[in-house]
Design a protein around this motif. Structure first.
Motif, PDB file in Angstrom:
ATOM      1  N   VAL A  91       0.842  -1.204   0.000  1.00  0.00           N
ATOM      2  CA  VAL A  91       0.000   0.000   0.000  1.00  0.00           C
ATOM      3  C   VAL A  91       0.873   1.247   0.000  1.00  0.00           C
ATOM      4  CG1 VAL A  91      -1.643   1.358   1.362  1.00  0.00           C
ATOM      5  CG2 VAL A  91      -1.973  -1.108   1.112  1.00  0.00           C
ATOM      6  N   GLY A  92       1.932   1.220   0.813  1.00  0.00           N
ATOM      7  CA  GLY A  92       2.842   2.368   0.849  1.00  0.00           C
ATOM      8  C   GLY A  92       3.496   2.613  -0.500  1.00  0.00           C
ATOM      9  N   LEU A  93       3.875   1.534  -1.151  1.00  0.00           N
ATOM     10  CA  LEU A  93       4.572   1.662  -2.441  1.00  0.00           C
ATOM     11  C   LEU A  93       3.696   2.262  -3.535  1.00  0.00           C
ATOM     12  CD1 LEU A  93       6.576  -1.703  -2.508  1.00  0.00           C
ATOM     13  CD2 LEU A  93       7.552   0.608  -2.497  1.00  0.00           C
ATOM     14  N   ILE A  94       2.442   1.908  -3.533  1.00  0.00           N
ATOM     15  CA  ILE A  94       1.590   2.440  -4.606  1.00  0.00           C
ATOM     16  C   ILE A  94       0.926   3.769  -4.225  1.00  0.00           C
ATOM     17  CG2 ILE A  94       1.148   0.145  -5.543  1.00  0.00           C
ATOM     18  CD1 ILE A  94      -1.659   0.274  -4.471  1.00  0.00           C
ATOM     19  N   SER A  95       1.113   4.178  -2.983  1.00  0.00           N
ATOM     20  CA  SER A  95       0.537   5.455  -2.565  1.00  0.00           C
ATOM     21  C   SER A  95       1.566   6.568  -2.700  1.00  0.00           C
ATOM     22  CB  SER A  95       0.034   5.360  -1.128  1.00  0.00           C
ATOM     23  OG  SER A  95      -0.972   4.369  -1.032  1.00  0.00           O
ATOM     24  N   LEU A  96       2.082   6.734  -3.899  1.00  0.00           N
ATOM     25  CA  LEU A  96       3.089   7.760  -4.177  1.00  0.00           C
ATOM     26  C   LEU A  96       2.503   9.147  -4.027  1.00  0.00           C
ATOM     27  CD1 LEU A  96       3.743   6.224  -7.642  1.00  0.00           C
ATOM     28  CD2 LEU A  96       5.482   6.108  -5.871  1.00  0.00           C
ATOM     29  N   HIS A  97       1.246   9.268  -4.413  1.00  0.00           N
ATOM     30  CA  HIS A  97       0.549  10.562  -4.393  1.00  0.00           C
ATOM     31  C   HIS A  97      -0.934  10.270  -4.524  1.00  0.00           C
ATOM     32  CE1 HIS A  97       1.610   9.771  -8.715  1.00  0.00           C
ATOM     33  NE2 HIS A  97       0.299   9.744  -8.726  1.00  0.00           N
ATOM     34  N   LYS A  98      -1.763  11.266  -4.275  1.00  0.00           N
ATOM     35  CA  LYS A  98      -3.206  11.080  -4.375  1.00  0.00           C
ATOM     36  C   LYS A  98      -3.582  10.656  -5.792  1.00  0.00           C
ATOM     37  CE  LYS A  98      -7.285  13.079  -2.184  1.00  0.00           C
ATOM     38  NZ  LYS A  98      -7.610  11.701  -1.761  1.00  0.00           N
ATOM     39  N   GLY A  99      -4.302   9.575  -5.912  1.00  0.00           N
ATOM     40  CA  GLY A  99      -4.670   9.081  -7.231  1.00  0.00           C
ATOM     41  C   GLY A  99      -3.781   7.950  -7.708  1.00  0.00           C
ATOM     42  N   GLY A 100      -2.651   7.781  -7.025  1.00  0.00           N
ATOM     43  CA  GLY A 100      -1.694   6.742  -7.411  1.00  0.00           C
ATOM     44  C   GLY A 100      -2.248   5.323  -7.328  1.00  0.00           C
ATOM     45  N   PRO A 101      -2.805   4.936  -6.182  1.00  0.00           N
ATOM     46  CA  PRO A 101      -3.315   3.564  -6.050  1.00  0.00           C
ATOM     47  C   PRO A 101      -4.315   3.202  -7.139  1.00  0.00           C
ATOM     48  CG  PRO A 101      -3.254   4.613  -3.901  1.00  0.00           C
ATOM     49  CD  PRO A 101      -2.882   5.672  -4.885  1.00  0.00           C
ATOM     50  N   ALA A 102      -5.246   4.082  -7.416  1.00  0.00           N
ATOM     51  CA  ALA A 102      -6.259   3.800  -8.438  1.00  0.00           C
ATOM     52  C   ALA A 102      -5.607   3.635  -9.797  1.00  0.00           C
ATOM     53  CB  ALA A 102      -7.292   4.923  -8.479  1.00  0.00           C
ATOM     54  N   LYS A 103      -4.728   4.572 -10.126  1.00  0.00           N
ATOM     55  CA  LYS A 103      -4.074   4.558 -11.436  1.00  0.00           C
ATOM     56  C   LYS A 103      -3.273   3.277 -11.631  1.00  0.00           C
ATOM     57  CE  LYS A 103      -4.149   6.079 -14.983  1.00  0.00           C
ATOM     58  NZ  LYS A 103      -5.387   6.548 -15.630  1.00  0.00           N
ATOM     59  N   ILE A 104      -2.458   2.956 -10.659  1.00  0.00           N
ATOM     60  CA  ILE A 104      -1.572   1.800 -10.775  1.00  0.00           C
ATOM     61  C   ILE A 104      -2.368   0.504 -10.804  1.00  0.00           C
ATOM     62  CG2 ILE A 104       0.244   0.489  -9.603  1.00  0.00           C
ATOM     63  CD1 ILE A 104       1.259   3.256  -8.553  1.00  0.00           C
ATOM     64  N   THR A 105      -3.362   0.412  -9.925  1.00  0.00           N
ATOM     65  CA  THR A 105      -4.123  -0.829  -9.856  1.00  0.00           C
ATOM     66  C   THR A 105      -4.949  -1.070 -11.114  1.00  0.00           C
ATOM     67  OG1 THR A 105      -4.229  -0.618  -7.453  1.00  0.00           O
ATOM     68  CG2 THR A 105      -5.766  -2.141  -8.470  1.00  0.00           C
ATOM     69  N   SER A 106      -5.478  -0.002 -11.692  1.00  0.00           N
ATOM     70  CA  SER A 106      -6.286  -0.229 -12.888  1.00  0.00           C
ATOM     71  C   SER A 106      -5.409  -0.481 -14.109  1.00  0.00           C
ATOM     72  CB  SER A 106      -7.245   0.934 -13.135  1.00  0.00           C
ATOM     73  OG  SER A 106      -6.545   2.064 -13.546  1.00  0.00           O
ATOM     74  N   ALA A 107      -4.169  -0.019 -14.053  1.00  0.00           N
ATOM     75  CA  ALA A 107      -3.245  -0.289 -15.161  1.00  0.00           C
ATOM     76  C   ALA A 107      -2.770  -1.741 -15.137  1.00  0.00           C
ATOM     77  CB  ALA A 107      -2.051   0.650 -15.085  1.00  0.00           C
ATOM     78  N   MET A 108      -2.922  -2.347 -13.984  1.00  0.00           N
ATOM     79  CA  MET A 108      -2.472  -3.727 -13.742  1.00  0.00           C
ATOM     80  C   MET A 108      -3.002  -4.716 -14.793  1.00  0.00           C
ATOM     81  SD  MET A 108      -1.031  -4.256 -10.472  1.00  0.00           S
ATOM     82  CE  MET A 108       0.460  -5.187 -10.773  1.00  0.00           C
ATOM     83  N   GLY A 109      -4.190  -4.476 -15.256  1.00  0.00           N
ATOM     84  CA  GLY A 109      -4.800  -5.430 -16.178  1.00  0.00           C
ATOM     85  C   GLY A 109      -4.816  -4.955 -17.623  1.00  0.00           C
ATOM     86  N   ASP A 110      -4.145  -3.832 -17.879  1.00  0.00           N
ATOM     87  CA  ASP A 110      -4.166  -3.258 -19.221  1.00  0.00           C
ATOM     88  C   ASP A 110      -2.786  -3.339 -19.879  1.00  0.00           C
ATOM     89  OD1 ASP A 110      -4.336  -1.715 -21.478  1.00  0.00           O
ATOM     90  OD2 ASP A 110      -4.561   0.196 -20.426  1.00  0.00           O
ATOM     91  N   PRO A 111      -2.618  -4.260 -20.821  1.00  0.00           N
ATOM     92  CA  PRO A 111      -1.308  -4.476 -21.448  1.00  0.00           C
ATOM     93  C   PRO A 111      -0.814  -3.255 -22.209  1.00  0.00           C
ATOM     94  CG  PRO A 111      -2.928  -6.129 -22.152  1.00  0.00           C
ATOM     95  CD  PRO A 111      -3.672  -5.075 -21.429  1.00  0.00           C
ATOM     96  N   ASN A 112      -1.704  -2.346 -22.558  1.00  0.00           N
ATOM     97  CA  ASN A 112      -1.315  -1.176 -23.341  1.00  0.00           C
ATOM     98  C   ASN A 112      -1.023   0.057 -22.493  1.00  0.00           C
ATOM     99  OD1 ASN A 112      -1.709  -2.575 -25.812  1.00  0.00           O
ATOM    100  ND2 ASN A 112      -3.911  -2.262 -25.596  1.00  0.00           N
ATOM    101  N   SER A 113      -1.134  -0.086 -21.186  1.00  0.00           N
ATOM    102  CA  SER A 113      -0.858   1.059 -20.338  1.00  0.00           C
ATOM    103  C   SER A 113       0.616   1.442 -20.408  1.00  0.00           C
ATOM    104  CB  SER A 113      -1.231   0.738 -18.896  1.00  0.00           C
ATOM    105  OG  SER A 113      -0.727   1.743 -18.048  1.00  0.00           O
ATOM    106  N   PRO A 114       0.893   2.748 -20.471  1.00  0.00           N
ATOM    107  CA  PRO A 114       2.287   3.210 -20.484  1.00  0.00           C
ATOM    108  C   PRO A 114       3.071   2.806 -19.238  1.00  0.00           C
ATOM    109  CG  PRO A 114       0.813   4.962 -21.172  1.00  0.00           C
ATOM    110  CD  PRO A 114      -0.045   3.860 -20.668  1.00  0.00           C
ATOM    111  N   ILE A 115       2.362   2.513 -18.162  1.00  0.00           N
ATOM    112  CA  ILE A 115       3.091   2.142 -16.944  1.00  0.00           C
ATOM    113  C   ILE A 115       3.074   0.639 -16.707  1.00  0.00           C
ATOM    114  CG2 ILE A 115       2.702   4.370 -15.822  1.00  0.00           C
ATOM    115  CD1 ILE A 115       0.595   2.951 -14.067  1.00  0.00           C
ATOM    116  N   ILE A 116       2.798  -0.116 -17.764  1.00  0.00           N
ATOM    117  CA  ILE A 116       2.661  -1.560 -17.581  1.00  0.00           C
ATOM    118  C   ILE A 116       3.938  -2.220 -17.058  1.00  0.00           C
ATOM    119  CG2 ILE A 116       3.217  -2.081 -19.996  1.00  0.00           C
ATOM    120  CD1 ILE A 116       0.744  -3.995 -17.731  1.00  0.00           C
ATOM    121  N   THR A 117       5.110  -1.706 -17.474  1.00  0.00           N
ATOM    122  CA  THR A 117       6.352  -2.326 -16.981  1.00  0.00           C
ATOM    123  C   THR A 117       6.486  -2.137 -15.474  1.00  0.00           C
ATOM    124  OG1 THR A 117       7.678  -0.339 -17.373  1.00  0.00           O
ATOM    125  CG2 THR A 117       7.532  -1.921 -19.180  1.00  0.00           C
TER     126      THR A 117
END
Lengths: 182, 182
Positions: A91-117
């Motif tokens: 939780v700490g790692l993905i809570s870089l800033h407000k909105g981070g957890p949502a962004k990162i978690t939803s990118a988790m299942g999207d192969p085309n996301s720029p942050i997929i790596t």
DNA sequence: CACAATACGGAGAGAGTCTCCGGTTAGCAA
DNA sequence: TTGCTAACCGGAGACTCTCTCCGTATTGTG
């Protein structure tokens, strides 16, 4: 890459990290450009989408993920405690800033996301912990990494959006832990 | 309230429900106004904040929550199945449109939110189910309603933002159920 | 039917995103 | 050093969305 381009690129990333930390992931990109002392054109040429900027910001974050995972795995204690600590770290790692957890978690299942790596890095880290527990026979049979990332990401997202204290988050993570262990 | 005001109010709510369903909670409000055949001024006078509009949209939804809860409580089967079904219903209830789960769940802890009365309805509904299970002695001791709403809301949020199928959501809810029951 | 009280609606200010292109600069070759 | 070219800069401005203000229009009442 030309020297002036490199300079601007680095400066934008640095400033963006600061602005996102201050104002969250929804902060104005024109403001980032302004504070970095470049025009909007320069920013958008380097980072066509907001997520490309996020990806650049997270470059250095990769090391921190791996270090944190190593420490988590070196933990001496019960499986339950290990997993709970890891989830708190997660939780700490993905809570870089407000909105981070949502962004990162939803990118988790999207192969085309720029942050997929970056998501892959996180997913692999989680997998190391999960596999260790599975080897101990501590885990339920049908548990898969992506599911775990989503569950913990969901808790982090709710905590982020509701500005919850860590003390309010821990009991929720404990429920997830109990649901995952045998 | 004057007759023309009432007419516009109702029409805006009706149209907004449709637009939000089509485009999610981030849809343009000027577009809502346009489709409702009113000026932006009229929309913003009736609904100063986006959430006021959401609140109006959810007015009729309250009955559905109560009906769903009644049915869930009438369920004949194991505690585990009952809770799992209720959580699936819960996710369905807050997934009115894209962005709904996040909005509703984060409003859950904010007494000043315009949709707080709707959150209370949902929270009470959840409480009825939780108390029923507690009376059966099926629940862990330290479980509280708000926490449960956040956990399930978190799962719904992740599912919403990642456009997950119900088949991908059920196993996550099952983990939460197992973590809550004795 | 007249006249408040109430409500309407659209012009437009302000903020953010993103593009286009004339002007500038870095780096290399002579 | 100088000159040249590819690479890069930056800001004007088009577009979208939010939200307000106020002259105009409509409603319901006495």
């Amino acid at each position: 890459m030309r020297a002036d381009a490199r300079r601007n690129y680095d400066r934008i990333v640095e400033v963006a990290r600061e602005v996102f930390r201050e104002q969250g992931y929804d902060a104005s990109l024109d403001e980032v450009a302004k504070r970095a002392g470049v025009g909007p054109g320069t920013l958008y040429r380097h980072f066509p989408k907001r997520e490309n900027l996020l990806d650049a910001i997270m470059q250095s974050w990769v090391d921190r993920v791996n270090e944190t995972t190593d420490k988590a795995l070196a933990f001496e204690g019960s499986d339950r405690e290990l997993l709970l600590h890891w989830f708190e770290d997660y939780v700490g790692l993905i809570s870089l800033h407000k909105g981070g957890p949502a962004k990162i978690t939803s990118a988790m299942g999207d192969p085309n996301s720029p942050i997929i790596t970056k998501c892959k890095v996180l997913s692999s880290a989680n997998d190391r912990v999960i596999e260790r527990l599975r080897a101990d026979g501590a885990l339920r049979d049908d548990v898969e990494t992506l599911q775990v990332c989503r569950l913990v990401g969901g808790v982090a997202t709710v905590a982020d959006q509701g500005s919850l204290e860590p003390e309010a988050v821990r009991p929720m993570l404990a429920v997830v832990v109990d649901g995952l262990l045998k």
